[in-house]
Design an enzyme around this catalytic site. Structure first.
Site, PDB file in Angstrom:
ATOM      1  N   GLU A  91       0.832  -1.203   0.000  1.00 56.61           N
ATOM      2  CA  GLU A  91       0.000   0.000   0.000  1.00 56.61           C
ATOM      3  C   GLU A  91       0.867   1.254   0.000  1.00 56.61           C
ATOM      4  O   GLU A  91       1.925   1.286   0.624  1.00 56.61           O
ATOM      5  CB  GLU A  91      -0.881   0.028   1.261  1.00 56.61           C
ATOM      6  CG  GLU A  91      -1.958  -1.034   1.256  1.00 56.61           C
ATOM      7  CD  GLU A  91      -2.843  -0.978   2.498  1.00 56.61           C
ATOM      8  OE1 GLU A  91      -2.713  -0.023   3.302  1.00 56.61           O
ATOM      9  OE2 GLU A  91      -3.669  -1.891   2.661  1.00 56.61           O
ATOM     10  N   CYS A 104       2.839   8.488   1.785  1.00 54.91           N
ATOM     11  CA  CYS A 104       3.295   7.540   2.808  1.00 54.91           C
ATOM     12  C   CYS A 104       3.704   6.275   2.069  1.00 54.91           C
ATOM     13  O   CYS A 104       2.882   5.682   1.367  1.00 54.91           O
ATOM     14  CB  CYS A 104       2.157   7.263   3.789  1.00 54.91           C
ATOM     15  SG  CYS A 104       2.548   5.975   4.967  1.00 54.91           S
ATOM     16  N   CYS A 111       4.829  -7.011   7.542  1.00 51.99           N
ATOM     17  CA  CYS A 111       5.757  -6.627   8.609  1.00 51.99           C
ATOM     18  C   CYS A 111       5.772  -7.737   9.637  1.00 51.99           C
ATOM     19  O   CYS A 111       4.743  -8.373   9.879  1.00 51.99           O
ATOM     20  CB  CYS A 111       5.276  -5.319   9.260  1.00 51.99           C
ATOM     21  SG  CYS A 111       6.447  -4.685  10.494  1.00 51.99           S
ATOM     22  N   CYS A 115       3.103  -5.526  16.133  1.00 52.74           N
ATOM     23  CA  CYS A 115       2.438  -4.540  17.006  1.00 52.74           C
ATOM     24  C   CYS A 115       0.945  -4.876  17.129  1.00 52.74           C
ATOM     25  O   CYS A 115       0.290  -5.186  16.128  1.00 52.74           O
ATOM     26  CB  CYS A 115       2.614  -3.130  16.463  1.00 52.74           C
ATOM     27  SG  CYS A 115       4.354  -2.656  16.332  1.00 52.74           S
ATOM     28  N   CYS A 118      -1.891  -3.172  14.797  1.00 53.69           N
ATOM     29  CA  CYS A 118      -1.566  -2.920  13.393  1.00 53.69           C
ATOM     30  C   CYS A 118      -1.986  -4.063  12.471  1.00 53.69           C
ATOM     31  O   CYS A 118      -1.629  -5.213  12.696  1.00 53.69           O
ATOM     32  CB  CYS A 118      -0.064  -2.692  13.265  1.00 53.69           C
ATOM     33  SG  CYS A 118       0.459  -2.401  11.577  1.00 53.69           S
ATOM     34  N   GLU A 164       9.030  -2.269   8.784  1.00 54.33           N
ATOM     35  CA  GLU A 164       9.890  -1.503   9.691  1.00 54.33           C
ATOM     36  C   GLU A 164      11.093  -1.069   8.852  1.00 54.33           C
ATOM     37  O   GLU A 164      11.950  -1.899   8.492  1.00 54.33           O
ATOM     38  CB  GLU A 164      10.304  -2.392  10.876  1.00 54.33           C
ATOM     39  CG  GLU A 164      11.459  -1.880  11.700  1.00 54.33           C
ATOM     40  CD  GLU A 164      11.342  -0.422  12.136  1.00 54.33           C
ATOM     41  OE1 GLU A 164      10.427  -0.103  12.904  1.00 54.33           O
ATOM     42  OE2 GLU A 164      12.175   0.401  11.692  1.00 54.33           O
ATOM     43  N   LEU A 219       6.081   5.229  19.976  1.00 60.50           N
ATOM     44  CA  LEU A 219       6.267   5.023  21.415  1.00 60.50           C
ATOM     45  C   LEU A 219       5.084   4.217  21.983  1.00 60.50           C
ATOM     46  O   LEU A 219       5.262   3.118  22.481  1.00 60.50           O
ATOM     47  CB  LEU A 219       6.387   6.387  22.103  1.00 60.50           C
ATOM     48  CG  LEU A 219       6.832   6.378  23.541  1.00 60.50           C
ATOM     49  CD1 LEU A 219       8.248   5.860  23.678  1.00 60.50           C
ATOM     50  CD2 LEU A 219       6.735   7.800  24.130  1.00 60.50           C
ATOM     51  N   CYS A 337      -6.167   0.874   7.144  1.00 58.47           N
ATOM     52  CA  CYS A 337      -4.716   0.835   6.929  1.00 58.47           C
ATOM     53  C   CYS A 337      -4.193  -0.595   7.016  1.00 58.47           C
ATOM     54  O   CYS A 337      -4.387  -1.284   8.009  1.00 58.47           O
ATOM     55  CB  CYS A 337      -4.020   1.718   7.966  1.00 58.47           C
ATOM     56  SG  CYS A 337      -2.314   1.997   7.568  1.00 58.47           S
TER      57      CYS A 337
HETATM   58  S1  SF4 Z   1       3.089  -0.496  13.405  1.00 61.69           S
HETATM   59 FE1  SF4 Z   1       4.794  -0.478  11.904  1.00 61.69          FE
HETATM   60  S2  SF4 Z   1       6.382  -1.740  12.922  1.00 61.69           S
HETATM   61 FE2  SF4 Z   1       4.461  -2.180  14.007  1.00 61.69          FE
HETATM   62  S3  SF4 Z   1       3.631  -4.006  12.951  1.00 61.69           S
HETATM   63 FE3  SF4 Z   1       2.713  -2.194  11.950  1.00 61.69          FE
HETATM   64  S4  SF4 Z   1       4.041  -1.764  10.181  1.00 61.69           S
HETATM   65 FE4  SF4 Z   1       5.197  -3.112  11.583  1.00 61.69          FE
END
Ligand code: SF4
Length: 347
Positions: A91, A104, A111, A115, A118, A164, A219, A337
């Protein structure tokens, strides 16, 4: 066939050397690819017909396809799903801000940072993107803007899409140098922000690159325990080391660091966390960007009420922390997202 999209001018000159192409012609070819939307040599009308045919027999300009597109109702935000030659898709987002066009970009397909909040991490990581594949996201959008309006361009960029970036360090640094070149988008480093979940050794390396981009640190929690719960990478690179690396970046580059802080109802938005966050920010050249979460119902991560968001912001302001609440653009598609790609993975 050799793919020349994503090559630097030096690499391109080396690739064109067997065809006795002069240096100034190599630069013209780079400008056709990166600034004039050429997808093949036939479009390059200032090269002789014979040269165009010779090059077409051996070389290609590999560009991703636009596989899907979502426009926000307000027309300000457009999300693209781009597919590379091997079927990998990522994306990329265009945000038409009052101060210019911002994009972006993604640096990895998926990834594996895990997280909790996400969607990009749900299927793990497929692979790193090359410098050319990351650049292609910006070039695709700039081509589209130029078609809409002569002279329109991408003004600023955040590296905050899937992946990342500091886990794909060499490709990302090579991409940053490439997008800065005058034969590509000529983007100023000061117009670029890179966001990291806190890969400490590479935050330290980045500070030494002589590249004054802005650094944004995810953070999301003000103490070790809660941050580890939300971001597994925090067990490998603890909060205290992430803050030290961010301070080092600000010291070395004289650039203000931004801390992203997703506000989650009754998890990290209380008085205790506001106090801890204030203490962490003390004495730093930094600001905090509060981002009310898009709810993740399956994980019971909910958005705080407006009153709680306002209270948290005011607490930080009253304690002399530079703070903003993220202006929401295209909420209808931001909520998705990482989900456009996931939908296509399922299909
Ligand atoms: S927030 Fe960023 S680092 Fe964390 S899982 Fe999603 S894409 Fe990966």
């Amino acid at each position: 066939m050799i793919d020349i999209f994503g090559m630097t001018l030096d690499e391109l000159q080396a690739a064109l050397a067997p065809y006795k192409v002069q240096k100034f012609r190599a630069k013209q070819i780079a400008q056709w690819m990166y600034q004039r939307g050429a997808r093949d040599f036939a479009a390059m009308t200032n090269l002789s017909k014979q040269l165009r045919e010779t090059l077409s027999a051996d070389l290609v300009i590999g560009r991703p396809k636009i596989k899907d597109r979502l426009d926000s109702q307000d027309g300000h935000t457009t999300k693209f799903l781009l597919e590379y030659a091997d079927g990998t898709a990522v994306e990329t987002v265009l945000m038409r801000q009052p101060y210019g066009n911002s994009i972006c970009v993604s640096t990895q397909a998926g990834c594996n940072m895990g997280c909790a909040f996400c969607a990009s991490t749900l299927h793990g990581m497929a692979r790193d993107l090359s410098k050319g594949e990351i650049l292609a996201q910006a070039v695709t959008i700039e081509d589209m803007l130029r078609e809409e309006e002569a002279g329109a361009k991408v003004d600023t960029m955040v590296i905050m899409g899937s992946g990342e970036p500091l886990m794909n360090y060499d490709n990302v640094i090579a991409f940053l140098r490439l997008i800065h070149e005058d034969y590509t988008l000529g983007m100023g480093y000061r117009n670029i922000t890179l966001s990291t979940s806190g890969i400490v050794p590479n935050m330290l390396r980045l500070a030494e690159e002589g590249m004054p981009i802005s650094l944004s640190v995810s953070l999301h929690a003000p103490n070790q325990e809660l941050r580890s719960q939300l971001m597994p990478i925090n067990r490998k690179y603890p909060l205290v080391d992430v803050i030290a690396a961010a301070k080092n970046y600000a010291d070395k580059t004289k650039r203000r660091v931004t801390y992203e802080y997703i506000l989650i109802d009754h998890l990290n938005d209380g008085e205790e966390q506001a106090r801890e966050l204030t203490a962490l920010m003390k004495g730093q050249l930094a600001s905090v960007n509060l981002i009310p979460i898009n709810p993740v119902v399956e994980r019971n991560l909910m958005r705080p009420s407006k009153a709680r968001i306002d209270w948290f912001e005011k607490y930080l302001m009253d304690h002399h922390v530079n703070v903003t609440v993220r202006r929401e653009m295209g909420v209808d598609i931001q909520a998705a997202c990482g989900q456009l790609r996931n939908k296509h993975l399922k299909d």
